[in-house]
Motif scaffolding. Structure first.
Motif, mmCIF file in Angstrom:
data_model
loop_
_atom_site.group_PDB
_atom_site.id
_atom_site.type_symbol
_atom_site.label_atom_id
_atom_site.label_comp_id
_atom_site.label_asym_id
_atom_site.label_seq_id
_atom_site.Cartn_x
_atom_site.Cartn_y
_atom_site.Cartn_z
ATOM 1 N N PHE A 1 0.815 -1.212 0.000
ATOM 2 C CA PHE A 1 0.000 0.000 0.000
ATOM 3 C C PHE A 1 0.850 1.264 0.000
ATOM 4 O O PHE A 1 0.370 2.344 -0.394
ATOM 5 N N ALA A 2 2.114 1.147 0.420
ATOM 6 C CA ALA A 2 3.006 2.309 0.382
ATOM 7 C C ALA A 2 3.267 2.754 -1.046
ATOM 8 O O ALA A 2 3.592 3.925 -1.308
ATOM 9 N N LEU A 3 3.116 1.826 -2.000
ATOM 10 C CA LEU A 3 3.316 2.180 -3.402
ATOM 11 C C LEU A 3 2.279 3.188 -3.892
ATOM 12 O O LEU A 3 2.506 3.906 -4.873
ATOM 13 N N THR B 1 1.285 12.809 2.865
ATOM 14 C CA THR B 1 0.740 12.393 4.161
ATOM 15 C C THR B 1 -0.651 12.979 4.329
ATOM 16 O O THR B 1 -0.844 14.197 4.230
ATOM 17 N N SER B 2 -1.606 12.095 4.591
ATOM 18 C CA SER B 2 -2.983 12.542 4.775
ATOM 19 C C SER B 2 -3.177 13.121 6.167
ATOM 20 O O SER B 2 -2.344 12.934 7.065
ATOM 21 N N CYS C 1 -4.503 13.331 -1.108
ATOM 22 C CA CYS C 1 -3.651 12.171 -0.809
ATOM 23 C C CYS C 1 -4.312 10.893 -1.304
ATOM 24 O O CYS C 1 -5.526 10.835 -1.551
ATOM 25 N N SER C 2 -3.507 9.857 -1.375
ATOM 26 C CA SER C 2 -3.991 8.564 -1.836
ATOM 27 C C SER C 2 -5.055 8.033 -0.883
ATOM 28 O O SER C 2 -4.815 7.878 0.322
ATOM 29 N N VAL C 3 -6.244 7.755 -1.431
ATOM 30 C CA VAL C 3 -7.329 7.213 -0.607
ATOM 31 C C VAL C 3 -6.980 5.815 -0.125
ATOM 32 O O VAL C 3 -7.264 5.456 1.021
ATOM 33 N N ILE C 4 -6.363 5.016 -0.980
ATOM 34 C CA ILE C 4 -6.022 3.630 -0.622
ATOM 35 C C ILE C 4 -5.047 3.610 0.555
ATOM 36 O O ILE C 4 -5.250 2.904 1.540
ATOM 37 N N ARG C 5 -4.001 4.423 0.448
ATOM 38 C CA ARG C 5 -2.987 4.456 1.526
ATOM 39 C C ARG C 5 -3.602 5.017 2.806
ATOM 40 O O ARG C 5 -3.332 4.526 3.904
ATOM 41 N N LYS C 6 -4.430 6.059 2.677
ATOM 42 C CA LYS C 6 -5.043 6.683 3.851
ATOM 43 C C LYS C 6 -5.875 5.673 4.630
ATOM 44 O O LYS C 6 -5.741 5.562 5.862
ATOM 45 N N TRP C 7 -6.714 4.915 3.936
ATOM 46 C CA TRP C 7 -7.586 3.978 4.655
ATOM 47 C C TRP C 7 -6.836 2.737 5.127
ATOM 48 O O TRP C 7 -7.206 2.133 6.140
#
Length: 837
Positions: free
Chosen positions: A622-624, A630-631, A674-680
Motif C-alpha cells: 500500500f506504500a506504493l 501524508t494525509s 492524498c492517496s485514498v487507498i494508503r489513507k484507509w
C-alpha cells in the motif's frame, strides 16, 4: 524382592497407559480440528505464530555476554543475614587501612571469618575491611611466652607456629578457625577453667581510629580505649595488632561423668574448681534438660594415647556432619545421641596434647547445605548460683516454641570487670545453645519472638546474653543487660563522632546513631528499594525509549514499513541478557522482576513480530500508492504515537487512553488529494493496533490492580547543602538534620529531570533509596566517550534508527552521580535516563 518387582511392573504399566491416553487425546483433537476448516486455519496460524515468536526470541539477545558485577553481598556462617556493602578491601599493611579510612567518608565495617551471626561484621553501603589477609606474626617471645600478631590471623595459624615451641594459646574459642581480631572484638571465651573471657590474656592492642590515627592501648596507656575495644564489636576502630599471653603446651587426659542437673554445681565445685583442669564443659541434654554430661581434660603425665600434635588441616568430617543431622531429627535423634553416640564417643580413655584439643575445625559442624535450613548459636550467661532456677525457664520457652535444640553446652567463666560491654560482671556459667531453624521469614520471625521471651528470662536471673548472635533484644533489654553500654557509646562517640565504624548490632543500640534522618528512613515503608533493579529496569525502560524512536521516525516522514522492528526486538533481549547477567553474582535472585521482564518482552516480540509480517507485505504494497504524501488522518496517527510515547515516560502504558485517538482519526475530515487507498490502509491498521492495545491494557490494568500494590510515586535521597535545594512539585524536603536532609523526588522521567537540575547546584548525594550505586544511560555520537574513573561502563547499546548514535550504560556511586551528569552534559552528550530502581 518378588513384591518389589511386581510393583515396578505395575507402575510401568500405568505409565505406558497414561502415555497412550495422552497420545490418543491429542490425535482425536487434531482430527477434530482438521475436520473443521473454520477452526483449523486459525489454530494452525496460532501455532505457526507461536513458533515464529519463539524463533524471534531465540535468535535475539546477547547470550554470549559474560560480564558480571562483583559480589559485594556479605553473609555470615548462617547464610540468613545478607548485607550489601559499598566496597570490600583486603589490606595487607597498616598503611592500606589508614588510607582507606582517610580517603572515604561513609560507614566502615570490619570482618574476619564471619562467624558472628547477626550482622556484626557488615553494614549497608559500608566500606568493608576484610582482615583475613592481614595475618602475619609480628613477634614471638618464648621467654615471656608472649606473641604479637596481626589481627586477621586465625588461631590455627598461630598454633602451627607455637606448637614446635611447646607453647599454647591461653584463651580462645573451642574452634580454631576464628581470627584473633574477631575473637578480641567479641571478647570470646572457651572451655578454659580458671579464666574469664579473652581480655585477661590480651596485653596490648594497636588500633587505627576513625581519623586514621594509630594508637597503642593497654592497661597503662589508653586504658579506656583498651577496655572499650575488647568486646567492642569494631565500634572503636580497626584492631590491627594484638599482643597475647601464651602458656605451656601440656598433656591432658579426658574424664566424663553424667549427672542430674541439680548435682552439677556441687560436682563442679568439688571436682573442677581449683583443680588441674584445663578444659571443661557440661552438655545439657535436650529435650528434657534434666541430665548433664561433664567432660573435662586435666593435666597429666600419663603416656599419650594420641600422638598427633594438631588436628590435620584436611581432616574428613563426613561422619560428624551426618551425626549432627541425625541428632537434629527431633526427640528420637536426641535419644540416639544421649544413649548411643555419646557413650561410644566417651568410652575410650584419651591422653593428648593441649594444642590438639584446642585445634578443632568448625567444618565438623557444617551441614551440606544451608539453603532451606541452617544451624545457629545463642549464648546465655547465668550467675553460677542461678542455673538451677534458669534451666526450667529455658526449657519452658524451648518447648513452647518447639525449638529444635541440638546441644546445650555449659562453660564456666570468671568475672570480667574490664570490658565496657562485659557479659560476665560476676562468675557465670555460659549456656551455649546450638539449634536448627528454617531460613524463611516466618522462621526468622518465630526465632525473634522466642528470643525476646528468653531474654526476659535471662534478665530475671540477673544474667546476660552474648552479642555475637542475632540482635533481637529490644533497646530496653540491651540497656538492662549491658548497663555500661552508656560508657561504651560515650567513648565511641568521642573517638568516632560521625559513627563511621558500625554494623547491624551497633546501629541498633547506638543512641548516637539515632538521628532524625535514620528514624525517618525507618519510618517510611517505601524508602528502601533493591539496588539490582537500577540495572534490571534498563530493558523495561527500553519499551519507553523505543516508542519515542518510532515517533521520531514517523515525524521525520519516513515510511513506517522501514522501521527496524526486528532490531528493536533484538535490542530488548540484548538488554535483558546483559542486565540479568550483570546482576547474577552481585545481588540476590530477583525472580519476580525477571519474570515480569520476560512477560513484557514476549508481548513486545509478538507485537513487533506481527508488524514485521504486515509492514513487509501489505504495508509495503500500500506504500506504493502513497504518492509520498501524508494525509490528515496519518498526521493524527503520528500525533497519537507521539502522545503515547510521551505519556509512558511518566505513567504506566496501560493507563493511556487509546480509544479517543481512534475516534479522533475517524472524525478527521480529509480535504487533501492524498492517496485514498494508503489513507484507509493506515487508518484501518492504526484502528486495529490501538483497539487491541485498549483491550489488552484493560486486562493488564485489572491484573496489576489485583496482584500488585500501587507503586510508590516517590524516590528518597539523602543530600547535603540545604541552601541549594529548592522545593517544587516534583521535589519535596521531608526531614532536615544539620547540613543533611531527606528529599522525595517524583519517580520516572521527573526523577531524571530533577537530578539534572541538581547537577547544576552545589549538592552532594549520600544515598538514594538506601543504595549507594545507580545506573545512568547517556546518548552520544559513536566517536564520543566519557572517561571517568568514578564510573563503570557496563555496555554499549544501539539506537536502532540511527547508526551514528549509541547508548552507553554507566554504573557509578550515587555521590558521584551529579558530577558525572554535569560532565556528560558539558561534553554535549544527552542524559537519557537515571534508573531509579
Amino acid at each position: 524382592m518378588k513384591k518389589i518387582f511386581t510393583l515396578i511392573q505395575l507402575l510401568f504399566t500405568y505409565f505406558i497407559q497414561t502415555i497412550k491416553f495422552i497420545y490418543s487425546g491429542i490425535r482425536k483433537l487434531i482430527r477434530f480440528i482438521n475436520s473443521k476448516k473454520i477452526i483449523s486455519i486459525p489454530f494452525y496460524s496460532l501455532i505457526a505464530f507461536a513458533i515464529y515468536t519463539f524463533l524471534l526470541i531465540k535468535f535475539s539477545g546477547d547470550p554470549t555476554f559474560n560480564k558480571a558485577l562483583d559480589n559485594k553481598t556479605l553473609n555470615d556462617i548462617t547464610q540468613i543475614n545478607p548485607i550489601q556493602v559499598n566496597k570490600i578491601i583486603k589490606p595487607k599493611t597498616v598503611n592500606e587501612i589508614v588510607y582507606a579510612i582517610k580517603s572515604t567518608t561513609g560507614p566502615i565495617s570490619i570482618g574476619g571469618g564471619k562467624y558472628s551471626m547477626g550482622g556484626q561484621t557488615a553494614f549497608e553501603n559500608s566500606l568493608h575491611i576484610d582482615m583475613r589477609s592481614f595475618n602475619k606474626i609480628i613477634n614471638i617471645d618464648k621467654t615471656k611466652k608472649q606473641i604479637t600478631v596481626q589481627a586477621g590471623i586465625r588461631w590455627r595459624d598461630i598454633q602451627k607456629k607455637i606448637d614446635p615451641l611447646d607453647l599454647s594459646i591461653k584463651i580462645m574459642q573451642t574452634y580454631s578457625n576464628f581470627t584473633v581480631g574477631g575473637a578480641i572484638s567479641v571478647n570470646c571465651h572457651g572451655r578454659y577453667i580458671g579464666h574469664g573471657p579473652i581480655i585477661s590474656s590480651v596485653l596490648e592492642l594497636k588500633i587505627v581510629t576513625a581519623t586514621g590515627a594509630i594508637i597503642i592501648a593497654n592497661r597503662k596507656i589508653n586504658q579506656a580505649i583498651f577496655d572499650t575495644a575488647i568486646g567492642g564489636y569494631g565500634g572503636i576502630g580497626v584492631i590491627v595488632e594484638a599482643t597475647l599471653q601464651l602458656v605451656d603446651n601440656v598433656k591432658v587426659e579426658r574424664h566424663n561423668q553424667e549427672m542430674n542437673v541439680e548435682d552439677y554445681k556441687p560436682y563442679f565445685d568439688k571436682n573442677i574448681r581449683n583443680k588441674d583442669i584445663v578444659f571443661q564443659n557440661g552438655d545439657l541434654y535436650p529435650p528434657n534438660y534434666d541430665k548433664i554430661m561433664s567432660v573435662s581434660w586435666s593435666k597429666t603425665t600419663k603416656p599419650l594415647t594420641d600422638e598427633e600434635r594438631l588436628l590435620s588441616d584436611d581432616e574428613n568430617y563426613w561422619l560428624e556432619s551426618k551425626l549432627s543431622k541425625l541428632v537434629s531429627w527431633g526427640n528420637s535423634g536426641k535419644w540416639i545421641r544421649k544413649n548411643i553416640i555419646d557413650p561410644l564417643v566417651y568410652f575410650p580413655k584419651i591422653v593428648r596434647w593441649r594444642n590438639k584439643e584446642a585445634s578443632y575445625d568448625v567444618k565438623e559442624l557444617e551441614p551440606s547445605s544451608r539453603d532451606k535450613e541452617t544451624y545457629v548459636l545463642q549464648e546465655y550467661f547465668i550467675p553460677v548460683e542461678n542455673i538451677k532456677s534458669f534451666i526450667p525457664k529455658m526449657k519452658i520457652i524451648f518447648q513452647k516454641y518447639d525449638v529444635n535444640v541440638i546441644n546445650v553446652s555449659l562453660r564456666h567463666a570468671l568475672p570480667d570487670n574490664e570490658s565496657y560491654l562485659s557479659w560476665a560482671n560476676k562468675e557465670v556459667f555460659a549456656f551455649v545453645i546450638y539449634y536448627k531453624q528454617k531460613t524463611n521469614q516466618e522462621a526468622k520471625d518465630r526465632v525473634n519472638k522466642w528470643t525476646l521471651e528468653m531474654t526476659d528470662a535471662i534478665l530475671s536471673e540477673n544474667g546476660a546474653w552474648y552479642l555475637p548472635y542475632q540482635p533481637h533484644a529490644t533497646i530496653e533489654q540491651f540497656q538492662k543487660g549491658y548497663p555500661n553500654s552508656i560508657k561504651y557509646f560515650g567513648l565511641k562517640n568521642r573517638l568516632d563522632p560521625n559513627q563511621r565504624f558500625t554494623n547491624k548490632l551497633l546501629d541498633k543500640y547506638n543512641p548516637y546513631a539515632k538521628n532524625k534522618l535514620s528514624q525517618e528512613k525507618n519510618n517510611k515503608n517505601e524508602y528502601f528499594r533493591a539496588e539490582e533493579q537500577t540495572i534490571l529496569t534498563i530493558p523495561e525502560w527500553y519499551l519507553v525509549f523505543n516508542p519515542k524512536e518510532y515517533s521520531d521516525y514517523l515525524e521525520s516522514g519516513k515510511n513506517p514499513s522501514d522501521f527496524p522492528f526486528y532490531k528493536s526486538i533484538d535490542e530488548y533481549w540484548t538488554l535483558y541478557d546483559r542486565s540479568t547477567t550483570l546482576t547474577s553474582k552481585a545481588y540476590p535472585e530477583n525472580s519476580e522482576y525477571k519474570t515480569m521482564l520476560q512477560v513484557i518482552g514476549v508481548s513486545m516480540t509478538m507485537e513487533y513480530g506481527a508488524k514485521i509480517i504486515y509492514e513487509n507485505t501489505m504495508g509495503r504494497l500500500f506504500a506504493l500508492f502513497s504518492e509520498e504524501k501524508t494525509s490528515k488522518k496519518e498526521e493524527i496517527i503520528i500525533e497519537a504515537q507521539r502522545a503515547y510515547s510521551d505519556f509512558i515516560y511518566q505513567t504506566a502504558w496501560y493507563e493511556f487512553k487509546f480509544l479517543p485517538w481512534i475516534k479522533k482519526v475517524w472524525n478527521t475530515s480529509e480535504k487533501s488529494n492524498c492517496s485514498v487507498i494508503r489513507k484507509w490502509e493506515r487508518t484501518l491498521f492504526f484502528t486495529f493496533e490501538f483497539s487491541f492495545k485498549a483491550f489488552y491494557s484493560q486486562l493488564i490494568q485489572w491484573a496489576a490492580n489485583s496482584t500488585y500494590e500501587t507503586p510508590a510515586n516517590s524516590i528518597y535521597l539523602i543530600v547535603s547543602n540545604l541552601d541549594s535545594v529548592k522545593e517544587n512539585k516534583n521535589l519535596k524536603i521531608i526531614k532536615k538534620d544539620g547540613n543533611k536532609m531527606i528529599i522525595a523526588v517524583t519517580r520516572w522521567e521527573a526523577f531524571t529531570n530533577e537530578i539534572i537540575k541538581l547537577s547544576n547546584q552545589n549538592v552532594k548525594i549520600y544515598e538514594i533509596s538506601g543504595n549507594d550505586e545507580i545506573a545512568v544511560s547517556v546518548i552520544m555520537n559513536n566517536s564520543q566517550e566519557i572517561n571517568s574513573k568514578n564510573s563503570t561502563l557496563l555496555y554499549k547499546s544501539r539506537i536502532v534508527t540511527n547508526d551514528n548514535l549509541k547508548r552507553n550504560i554507566y554504573f557509578l556511586p550515587v555521590d558521584k552521580l551529579l558530577p558525572f551528569i554535569k560532565n556528560a552534559i558539558n561534553k554535549n552528550t544527552t542524559i537519557e535516563h537515571v534508573y531509579d530502581y
